[in-house]
Design a protein around this motif. Structure first.
Motif, PDB file in Angstrom:
ATOM      1  N   ALA A 178      -9.204   9.542   9.418  1.00 17.59           N
ATOM      2  CA  ALA A 178      -9.648  10.554   8.454  1.00 17.59           C
ATOM      3  C   ALA A 178      -8.472  11.094   7.658  1.00 17.59           C
ATOM      4  O   ALA A 178      -8.584  11.347   6.460  1.00 17.59           O
ATOM      5  CB  ALA A 178     -10.358  11.699   9.181  1.00 17.59           C
ATOM      6  N   ILE A 179      -7.325  11.259   8.317  1.00 19.82           N
ATOM      7  CA  ILE A 179      -6.144  11.774   7.631  1.00 19.82           C
ATOM      8  C   ILE A 179      -5.530  10.684   6.763  1.00 19.82           C
ATOM      9  O   ILE A 179      -5.100  10.940   5.636  1.00 19.82           O
ATOM     10  CB  ILE A 179      -5.131  12.313   8.653  1.00 19.82           C
ATOM     11  N   GLN A 186      -8.088   7.014  -2.375  1.00 24.59           N
ATOM     12  CA  GLN A 186      -9.534   7.176  -2.313  1.00 24.59           C
ATOM     13  C   GLN A 186      -9.968   8.424  -1.549  1.00 24.59           C
ATOM     14  O   GLN A 186     -11.147   8.660  -1.370  1.00 24.59           O
ATOM     15  CB  GLN A 186     -10.163   5.940  -1.663  1.00 24.59           C
ATOM     16  N   GLY A 187      -9.010   9.224  -1.092  1.00 19.31           N
ATOM     17  CA  GLY A 187      -9.371  10.439  -0.391  1.00 19.31           C
ATOM     18  C   GLY A 187      -9.998  11.469  -1.312  1.00 19.31           C
ATOM     19  O   GLY A 187      -9.876  11.403  -2.529  1.00 19.31           O
ATOM     20  N   VAL A 188     -10.684  12.450  -0.727  1.00 28.73           N
ATOM     21  CA  VAL A 188     -11.381  13.447  -1.537  1.00 28.73           C
ATOM     22  C   VAL A 188     -10.657  14.783  -1.587  1.00 28.73           C
ATOM     23  O   VAL A 188     -11.082  15.690  -2.276  1.00 28.73           O
ATOM     24  CB  VAL A 188     -12.824  13.690  -1.014  1.00 28.73           C
ATOM     25  N   LEU A 236     -12.558   4.506  -6.619  1.00 29.84           N
ATOM     26  CA  LEU A 236     -13.384   3.371  -6.216  1.00 29.84           C
ATOM     27  C   LEU A 236     -12.603   2.067  -6.178  1.00 29.84           C
ATOM     28  O   LEU A 236     -13.187   0.995  -6.000  1.00 29.84           O
ATOM     29  CB  LEU A 236     -14.583   3.243  -7.162  1.00 29.84           C
ATOM     30  N   ASP A 237     -11.288   2.161  -6.344  1.00 24.78           N
ATOM     31  CA  ASP A 237     -10.390   1.002  -6.253  1.00 24.78           C
ATOM     32  C   ASP A 237     -10.680  -0.040  -7.325  1.00 24.78           C
ATOM     33  O   ASP A 237     -10.528  -1.241  -7.101  1.00 24.78           O
ATOM     34  CB  ASP A 237     -10.476   0.366  -4.860  1.00 24.78           C
ATOM     35  N   LEU A 238     -11.094   0.423  -8.516  1.00 17.77           N
ATOM     36  CA  LEU A 238     -11.293  -0.475  -9.653  1.00 17.77           C
ATOM     37  C   LEU A 238     -10.034  -0.609 -10.488  1.00 17.77           C
ATOM     38  O   LEU A 238      -9.818  -1.633 -11.142  1.00 17.77           O
ATOM     39  CB  LEU A 238     -12.440   0.036 -10.527  1.00 17.77           C
ATOM     40  N   VAL A 239      -9.208   0.435 -10.476  1.00 13.27           N
ATOM     41  CA  VAL A 239      -7.940   0.398 -11.192  1.00 13.27           C
ATOM     42  C   VAL A 239      -6.863   1.040 -10.326  1.00 13.27           C
ATOM     43  O   VAL A 239      -7.153   1.831  -9.422  1.00 13.27           O
ATOM     44  CB  VAL A 239      -8.013   1.129 -12.559  1.00 13.27           C
ATOM     45  N   ASP A 240      -5.642   0.682 -10.636  1.00 15.48           N
ATOM     46  CA  ASP A 240      -4.476   1.243  -9.956  1.00 15.48           C
ATOM     47  C   ASP A 240      -3.672   2.005 -11.002  1.00 15.48           C
ATOM     48  O   ASP A 240      -3.185   1.409 -11.966  1.00 15.48           O
ATOM     49  CB  ASP A 240      -3.644   0.116  -9.338  1.00 15.48           C
ATOM     50  N   TYR A 301     -16.029   1.646  -0.807  1.00 11.29           N
ATOM     51  CA  TYR A 301     -15.475   2.982  -0.598  1.00 11.29           C
ATOM     52  C   TYR A 301     -15.680   3.354   0.871  1.00 11.29           C
ATOM     53  O   TYR A 301     -16.817   3.362   1.358  1.00 11.29           O
ATOM     54  CB  TYR A 301     -16.188   3.966  -1.523  1.00 11.29           C
ATOM     55  N   PRO A 302     -14.616   3.629   1.633  1.00 17.16           N
ATOM     56  CA  PRO A 302     -14.754   3.797   3.089  1.00 17.16           C
ATOM     57  C   PRO A 302     -15.782   4.826   3.516  1.00 17.16           C
ATOM     58  O   PRO A 302     -16.471   4.637   4.515  1.00 17.16           O
ATOM     59  CB  PRO A 302     -13.336   4.210   3.518  1.00 17.16           C
ATOM     60  N   ALA A 303     -15.918   5.923   2.789  1.00 18.77           N
ATOM     61  CA  ALA A 303     -16.872   6.952   3.187  1.00 18.77           C
ATOM     62  C   ALA A 303     -18.305   6.437   3.154  1.00 18.77           C
ATOM     63  O   ALA A 303     -19.145   6.855   3.955  1.00 18.77           O
ATOM     64  CB  ALA A 303     -16.730   8.172   2.281  1.00 18.77           C
TER      65      ALA A 303
END
Length: 414
Positions: A178-179, A186-188, A236-240, A301-303
């Motif tokens: 979680a950390i 991608q964290g919130v 969403l890991d579409l761009v860096d 997305y992991p969540a």
């Protein structure tokens, strides 16, 4: 706050240590302090200074190894805090145990070192922090033997490494994920999906690939909130996002390939997006092929994966239309750190209301929409709705009635 012994207490030591390891002006990393430090009092007759509480926030009760460290976070540490070069490309997970003067006037530094060592099973680097004058030579020898860093804290707030640890390569699937998640792109935490429709994020890699200027083509064809679209596309890991440019990720390139295959060019695809402006229809119904691609993207997305797995389990347990408080309570039983980081706002007031000193949920607080994190209950839920995963949209916390906010799978199994 001054202790009975006239010296640094444990919360003070921890606050100074956090400032040193995780400075407030740093734009990388994420860190939480244990929920015990959200209490109003520490020593028998003394309160915790509100400034200390504010410094230590946010709070969570995260299990690392055999227990719950005082501080746990992820960040690339300064070179003087480590004995060797960095291990791999990812920032290390760091755990800290703090010790300060007690009512009796002592500091149990050795116990802090042993506690820190117990966290090495799942952390990459561990530290014991204590008042500098209380750190003995025998404590330093013990720390070297156990590969535990020792940080000396002085009364003015200075923190100096007395012993430095070697990084170890531990990485297990535990609550520490979680950390790690919050510290990733991608964290919130302290960030947000500011737009509710996934088409705004899917269009961003198309605009990056388009020969015209990215901001202009996106604002004309899709959405004027270009910064929000870019941020969501990165989540969403579409761009860096790089300092000098925005680069397509492998997943973003797949979106471009899809556009080429279905429309012949990204320009034609973006023209279609222009036709969908202000549409209220579920995206998966408006365009089933784009809906399937959206589903693939949000599943990366992991969540999303965690939520869908546990909503499926709730369905199998006979709860086919769980409300938001039921979902959070259920998740907290299985993945407590993730549940808090994903759903609860990060400010000190909310975490203190929601969690007791032992990290247990105060369930009555879950009925208040103000405790929830907007990017999850509003934007992420809306995207899961448009992808055809959930049955209903999200809502802003100010308009949220948690007890009637249903989180149900549109297509549950079984």
């Amino acid at each position: 706050m001054v202790s009975a012994a006239g010296s640094l207490t444990e919360p003070q030591v921890l606050a100074h240590t956090k400032r040193r390891l995780f400075p407030a002006n740093a734009d990388d990393g994420y860190v939480v302090a244990d929920t015990q430090f959200a209490a109003e009092r520490w020593l028998a007759n003394e309160s915790i200074d509100p400034d200390v509480t504010e410094t230590l926030a946010p709070f969570n009760h995260v299990r690392v190894g055999s227990g719950y460290p005082d501080l746990v976070g992820v960040r690339v540490l300064d070179d003087d805090l480590l004995a060797v070069d960095r291990l791999g490309d990812e920032p290390p997970l760091v755990a800290v145990e703090a010790k300060g003067y007690t009512d009796g006037g002592g500091v149990d530094v050795e116990r802090g070192i042993v506690q820190a060592h117990d966290r090495l099973g799942e952390a990459n680097a561990v530290y014991a922090a204590a008042p500098a004058g209380a750190i003995s030579q025998s404590a330093r020898t013990l720390a070297r033997e156990l590969n535990v860093g020792v940080l000396g804290v002085d009364a003015s707030g200075g923190v100096e490494p007395v012993e430095v640890p070697r990084l170890v390569g531990n990485r297990t699937t535990t609550e520490t994920d979680a950390i790690r998640f919050q510290a990733s792109a991608q964290g919130v935490a302290d960030k947000s999906f500011s737009l509710n429709h996934p088409k705004n994020y899917l269009a961003y890699p198309l605009a990056v690939y388009h020969p015209d200027e990215t901001e202009r083509i996106l604002s004309e064809r899709v959405v004027r909130a270009v910064d929000g679209a870019r941020t969501g596309a990165a989540f969403l890991d579409l761009v860096d996002e790089r300092p000098d440019r925005v680069r397509l990720t492998p997943l973003g390139k797949e979106v471009v390939r899809f556009a080429h295959r279905e429309y012949g060019s990204v320009d034609t695809a973006l023209q279609t997006f222009d036709e969908w402006k202000r549409s209220r229809k579920r995206f998966a119904d408006l365009s089933p092929k784009w809906g399937m691609l959206t589903r693939r993207v949000v599943y990366a997305y992991p969540a999303t994966q965690l939520l869908v797995e546990e909503l499926q389990q709730l369905h199998e347990d006979g709860v086919s239309e769980p409300t938001l408080p039921q979902v959070v309570e259920y998740l907290h039983q299985l993945h407590p750190s993730f549940a808090v980081e994903l759903f609860a706002r990060g400010d000190e007031a909310v975490r203190s209301r929601l969690l007791d000193a032992d990290g247990e949920l105060r369930r009555d607080e879950l009925t208040d929409g103000a405790v929830y994190h907007s990017p999850t209950v509003f934007q992420l839920k809306a995207m899961l709705y448009h992808a055809g995963i959930l049955t209903s949209r999200g809502a802003e916390p100010s308009n949220l009635t948690p007890e009637t906010d249903v989180w149900a799978l549109r297509e549950p199994l079984g």
